[in-house]
Motif scaffolding. Structure first.
Motif, PDB file in Angstrom:
ATOM      1  N   GLU A  69       5.543   5.226   0.835  1.00 55.75           N
ATOM      2  CA  GLU A  69       5.759   6.980   1.713  1.00 55.75           C
ATOM      3  C   GLU A  69       5.650   7.265   0.325  1.00 55.75           C
ATOM      4  O   GLU A  69       6.513   7.482   0.068  1.00 55.75           O
ATOM      5  CB  GLU A  69       6.365   7.763   2.652  1.00 55.75           C
ATOM      6  N   ALA A  70       4.486   7.956   0.115  1.00 57.97           N
ATOM      7  CA  ALA A  70       4.095   8.744  -1.280  1.00 57.97           C
ATOM      8  C   ALA A  70       4.332  10.802  -1.124  1.00 57.97           C
ATOM      9  O   ALA A  70       2.787  10.583  -0.456  1.00 57.97           O
ATOM     10  CB  ALA A  70       3.169   8.045  -2.118  1.00 57.97           C
ATOM     11  N   ALA A  71       5.089  11.208  -2.096  1.00 59.39           N
ATOM     12  CA  ALA A  71       4.892  12.223  -1.633  1.00 59.39           C
ATOM     13  C   ALA A  71       4.260  13.073  -3.479  1.00 59.39           C
ATOM     14  O   ALA A  71       4.877  12.650  -4.274  1.00 59.39           O
ATOM     15  CB  ALA A  71       5.941  13.445  -0.924  1.00 59.39           C
ATOM     16  N   PHE A  72       2.751  13.750  -3.303  1.00 61.74           N
ATOM     17  CA  PHE A  72       3.040  14.594  -4.653  1.00 61.74           C
ATOM     18  C   PHE A  72       2.998  15.893  -3.944  1.00 61.74           C
ATOM     19  O   PHE A  72       2.254  17.020  -4.509  1.00 61.74           O
ATOM     20  CB  PHE A  72       1.280  14.065  -4.683  1.00 61.74           C
ATOM     21  N   GLY A 102       0.822  -0.839  -0.122  1.00 66.24           N
ATOM     22  CA  GLY A 102      -0.087  -0.070   0.235  1.00 66.24           C
ATOM     23  C   GLY A 102       1.095   1.025  -0.293  1.00 66.24           C
ATOM     24  O   GLY A 102       2.232   1.118  -0.802  1.00 66.24           O
ATOM     25  N   PHE A 103       0.643   2.648   0.822  1.00 64.21           N
ATOM     26  CA  PHE A 103       1.429   3.424   0.860  1.00 64.21           C
ATOM     27  C   PHE A 103       0.447   4.246   2.106  1.00 64.21           C
ATOM     28  O   PHE A 103      -0.705   4.320   2.004  1.00 64.21           O
ATOM     29  CB  PHE A 103       1.178   4.569  -0.372  1.00 64.21           C
ATOM     30  N   SER A 104       1.384   5.380   2.530  1.00 67.93           N
ATOM     31  CA  SER A 104       1.219   6.378   3.189  1.00 67.93           C
ATOM     32  C   SER A 104       1.045   7.754   2.125  1.00 67.93           C
ATOM     33  O   SER A 104       2.704   7.813   2.458  1.00 67.93           O
ATOM     34  CB  SER A 104       1.468   5.700   4.392  1.00 67.93           C
ATOM     35  N   MET A 105       0.806   8.881   2.600  1.00 72.55           N
ATOM     36  CA  MET A 105       0.477  10.108   1.857  1.00 72.55           C
ATOM     37  C   MET A 105       0.821  10.924   3.107  1.00 72.55           C
ATOM     38  O   MET A 105      -0.081  11.538   4.008  1.00 72.55           O
ATOM     39  CB  MET A 105      -0.520  10.588   1.075  1.00 72.55           C
TER      40      MET A 105
END
Length: 289
Positions: free
Chosen positions: A249-252, A187-190
């Motif tokens: 960990e995803a940053a946009f 999965g991911f965490s934003m």
């Protein structure tokens, strides 16, 4: 409704006090004291409103074969009409063995204890049955990390979509990453405001992750949406249902005065590429674009 709520609170308090009498040492039983005091005040009539915090306790168990197990329980407001949230920890169990044990315990409680207080029954069951799961052969289990197809059949694949008012704290962000990887979740965490976390994997691992995360200090955190798929055939296994390859960990494109706001358009694109575009509207109330 009020009478039912009072009856639930009375049953919860009676069970906690019974457990405290049976396990007087904090080395054996830990009870979250603020929630316990609020619950007692409500039952005794010195507080008019039901407690805001949910009672939590942890029982340290030594099985008949000398294995140490801990059982953590959190009471929903309508417990014992519904089962508590439970987390089992045992360092000697592999991941596959742990998954099977938790599934067996939950099945036992559903079949025998629904509508009744059940923590003592869970303690007794773990004392009597943990050794059976330790004896299970998981030699084909990649050192117990993922579980074999055979152990997955009859289990449930779960995907949790978690919403937080914000995720800034570096320690929390590190915990989220480490716990997801420890539990073999993808999965991911934003981070930022708002904070978004998605975890997917076997149900017991997802629930363990949520049990750990939710007790951290948050302004607001909740499961916005969950997906549960029974694993009822060899072809429908957990790996085939995953939408994410690992956990990151995803940053946009962080922006704003503190760099804590993300480009939600990029988040929508990220979700769309993984077949999860519909989740955007569940989180933010508008269609993504």
């Amino acid at each position: 409704m009020a009478q039912s709520q009072t009856e639930h609170a009375e049953a919860q308090l009676a069970e906690i006090e019974l457990l405290l009498s049976m396990f007087p040492s904090q080395d054996e039983l830990e009870v979250e004291q603020v929630a316990y005091a609020e619950l007692r005040s409500y039952v005794e009539g010195t507080a008019d409103c039901p407690p805001d915090t949910r009672p939590e306790l942890c029982v340290k168990i030594r099985t008949h074969t000398g294995v140490d197990v801990s059982l953590s329980c959190t009471y929903p407001s309508d417990y014992p009409a519904v089962l508590p949230e439970i987390v089992v920890r045992c360092g000697e169990l592999s991941r596959a063995q742990h998954t099977c044990l938790v599934s067996g315990l939950r099945s036992y409680l559903r079949e025998n204890c629904t509508g009744e207080v059940c923590v003592l029954s869970a303690v007794d069951w773990l004392r009597d049955h943990t050794h059976e799961y330790l004896e299970q052969d998981d030699s084909n289990d990649d050192d117990g990390a993922k579980g074999t197809t055979e152990t997955q059949i009859g289990e449930t694949f779960t995907r949790l979509w978690i919403y937080s008012h914000h995720i800034y704290n570096k320690s929390k962000r590190k915990n989220i990453l480490e716990w997801a990887k420890e539990l073999q979740l993808t999965g991911f965490s934003m981070p930022g405001k708002p904070g978004v976390v998605c975890v997917e994997g076997l149900q017991a691992a997802c629930e363990e992750f949520w049990a750990r995360v939710k007790v951290l200090t948050w302004k607001r955190i909740m499961i916005r949406h969950r997906e549960d798929v029974p694993l009822d055939s060899v072809t429908q296994n957990a790996e085939s249902l995953r939408r994410f390859d690992g956990f990151e960990e995803a940053a946009f494109d962080p922006h704003g005065n503190r760099g804590n706001h993300m480009d939600l358009g990029q988040l929508f694109q990220f979700l769309s590429e993984r077949g999860c575009a519909q989740i955007f509207q569940l989180y933010f109330g508008v269609e993504g674009r």
